[in-house]
Design an enzyme around this catalytic site. Sequence first.
Site, PDB file in Angstrom:
ATOM      1  N   GLU A  34       0.824  -1.207   0.000  1.00 17.85           N
ATOM      2  CA  GLU A  34       0.000   0.000   0.000  1.00 17.85           C
ATOM      3  C   GLU A  34       0.859   1.258   0.000  1.00 17.85           C
ATOM      4  O   GLU A  34       0.552   2.236  -0.665  1.00 17.85           O
ATOM      5  CB  GLU A  34      -0.948   0.011   1.210  1.00 17.85           C
ATOM      6  CG  GLU A  34      -2.113  -0.963   1.082  1.00 17.85           C
ATOM      7  CD  GLU A  34      -2.990  -0.662  -0.129  1.00 17.85           C
ATOM      8  OE1 GLU A  34      -3.072   0.502  -0.552  1.00 17.85           O
ATOM      9  OE2 GLU A  34      -3.583  -1.615  -0.659  1.00 17.85           O
ATOM     10  N   GLY A  78      10.792   7.406  -5.833  1.00 21.19           N
ATOM     11  CA  GLY A  78      10.364   8.761  -5.484  1.00 21.19           C
ATOM     12  C   GLY A  78       9.637   8.822  -4.152  1.00 21.19           C
ATOM     13  O   GLY A  78       9.408   7.805  -3.508  1.00 21.19           O
ATOM     14  N   TYR A 113      -6.851   6.122   4.573  1.00 18.19           N
ATOM     15  CA  TYR A 113      -6.996   5.179   3.460  1.00 18.19           C
ATOM     16  C   TYR A 113      -6.157   3.913   3.717  1.00 18.19           C
ATOM     17  O   TYR A 113      -6.642   2.792   3.624  1.00 18.19           O
ATOM     18  CB  TYR A 113      -6.585   5.822   2.115  1.00 18.19           C
ATOM     19  CG  TYR A 113      -6.246   4.747   1.122  1.00 18.19           C
ATOM     20  CD1 TYR A 113      -7.265   4.023   0.508  1.00 18.19           C
ATOM     21  CD2 TYR A 113      -4.921   4.346   0.899  1.00 18.19           C
ATOM     22  CE1 TYR A 113      -6.980   2.958  -0.325  1.00 18.19           C
ATOM     23  CE2 TYR A 113      -4.630   3.280   0.073  1.00 18.19           C
ATOM     24  CZ  TYR A 113      -5.659   2.600  -0.530  1.00 18.19           C
ATOM     25  OH  TYR A 113      -5.390   1.528  -1.332  1.00 18.19           O
ATOM     26  N   ASP A 131      -9.767   5.899  -1.996  1.00 19.23           N
ATOM     27  CA  ASP A 131      -8.576   6.427  -2.672  1.00 19.23           C
ATOM     28  C   ASP A 131      -9.049   7.207  -3.909  1.00 19.23           C
ATOM     29  O   ASP A 131     -10.255   7.422  -4.080  1.00 19.23           O
ATOM     30  CB  ASP A 131      -7.616   5.285  -3.047  1.00 19.23           C
ATOM     31  CG  ASP A 131      -8.167   4.420  -4.179  1.00 19.23           C
ATOM     32  OD1 ASP A 131      -9.388   4.502  -4.460  1.00 19.23           O
ATOM     33  OD2 ASP A 131      -7.384   3.679  -4.800  1.00 19.23           O
ATOM     34  N   CYS A 195     -20.079  -0.769 -19.424  1.00 19.43           N
ATOM     35  CA  CYS A 195     -19.987  -0.705 -17.957  1.00 19.43           C
ATOM     36  C   CYS A 195     -21.197  -1.368 -17.291  1.00 19.43           C
ATOM     37  O   CYS A 195     -22.336  -1.100 -17.677  1.00 19.43           O
ATOM     38  CB  CYS A 195     -19.891   0.758 -17.536  1.00 19.43           C
ATOM     39  SG  CYS A 195     -19.871   0.941 -15.746  1.00 19.43           S
TER      40      CYS A 195
HETATM   41  S1  SF4 Z   1     -21.022   4.343 -16.753  1.00 21.63           S
HETATM   42 FE1  SF4 Z   1     -19.078   5.269 -17.242  1.00 21.63          FE
HETATM   43  S2  SF4 Z   1     -18.832   6.907 -15.745  1.00 21.63           S
HETATM   44 FE2  SF4 Z   1     -20.427   5.581 -14.994  1.00 21.63          FE
HETATM   45  S3  SF4 Z   1     -19.411   4.142 -13.658  1.00 21.63           S
HETATM   46 FE3  SF4 Z   1     -19.472   3.205 -15.657  1.00 21.63          FE
HETATM   47  S4  SF4 Z   1     -17.537   3.760 -16.629  1.00 21.63           S
HETATM   48 FE4  SF4 Z   1     -17.836   5.129 -14.857  1.00 21.63          FE
END
Ligand code: SF4
Length: 350
Positions: A34, A78, A113, A131, A195
């Site tokens: 982490e 770094g 975190y 995060d 998504c």
């Molecule tokens: S729809 Fe697009 S903006 Fe919304 S959670 Fe999914 S990838 Fe992220």
Amino acid sequence: MKNFAQILLSWYAVHKRPLPWRDTQDPYKIWISEIILQQTRVAQGYDYFLRFIKRFPDVQTLAAASQDEVLKYWEGLGYYSRARNLHAAAQSMNGVFPSSYEGVLALKGVGEYTAAAICSFAYKMPYAVVDGNVLRVLSRIFAVSLPIDSAEGKGQIKQLAQRLLDERHPDDFNQEIMEFGALQCVPQNPDCAQCPFKKQCKALQNDKVDALPVRAGKTKLSRRYFSYVYVAQGPYTYLRRREEKDIWQGLYEIPLLQSASPLAPEDLCRLKEFKKLFGSLSPRLVCAPLKHILSHQIILASFYALTLPAKKRLPKEFIRIKKADLKNYALPRLVQKGLEKAGLLAKENA
Ligand code: SF4
């Protein structure tokens, strides 16, 4: 939102990356990973983690090592205060990693975190991690309009994350949501069509994906001008340990002269500090300015070389070492790069 954890879980089952710190519950290893990943990309951090753990496999070994050696293993990553804090924290543990959230949070260099990550991954405690990835994902899915770099914005997302957390599997949930931010809901051009949250995501519904998360303001980067001077004296050269509270504290560097503006080579030898160290010797430019960007500053560094007469010595703060031993000292990446470009230091793994 119903099913949030289930949607994440199904997505993760397909997209999970195998990483060496994912399948351990050893709090020490999780802590190291982490801290490495705080400011380092996974691809770069991977090898460092493996090397670090091999040399310092437990708290006791790390606590017993010298700071110089720990910094040497951190060289190139770094943000060296991370390594100094790791070392100091290991020495404060008396050989036993703390087992409470408060104990973990009290370690030097550990914030909320990191404490949540360690306690959920190692001990399955119900603490939600927040995060940069989690801030982005939740600010988009729930269209949080408060800036994520404000206390209010962060607070709101923290509450959301804690509410959504699957308390029976906090370790999995935290891994999943961070991975989702790292691979799917990425900062630029996320693939929203693919998504699993496309039906729930308010940012997508309101055409605000590019506008979220909101940030209050960017930090202005300051500029610093460095002139490094490599000193050759037969088989020897000179180094100095950076002791001051500044970047790279505890690392070694060749003699450095700083100026408020860029310096032409002929102006360098007119500096008072230069004359104090080197008298009327003439340096030659061996590497044109390199730009090095840190979180709050940009450094422009030129590299020079000069030959010091055999009888002369630099002040006590400088140590005289064999040129061939230069590679054994933890140098800032910028210094390594300049010396490599000038042909004064062999490239590692070359
Ligand atoms: S729809 Fe697009 S903006 Fe919304 S959670 Fe999914 S990838 Fe992220």
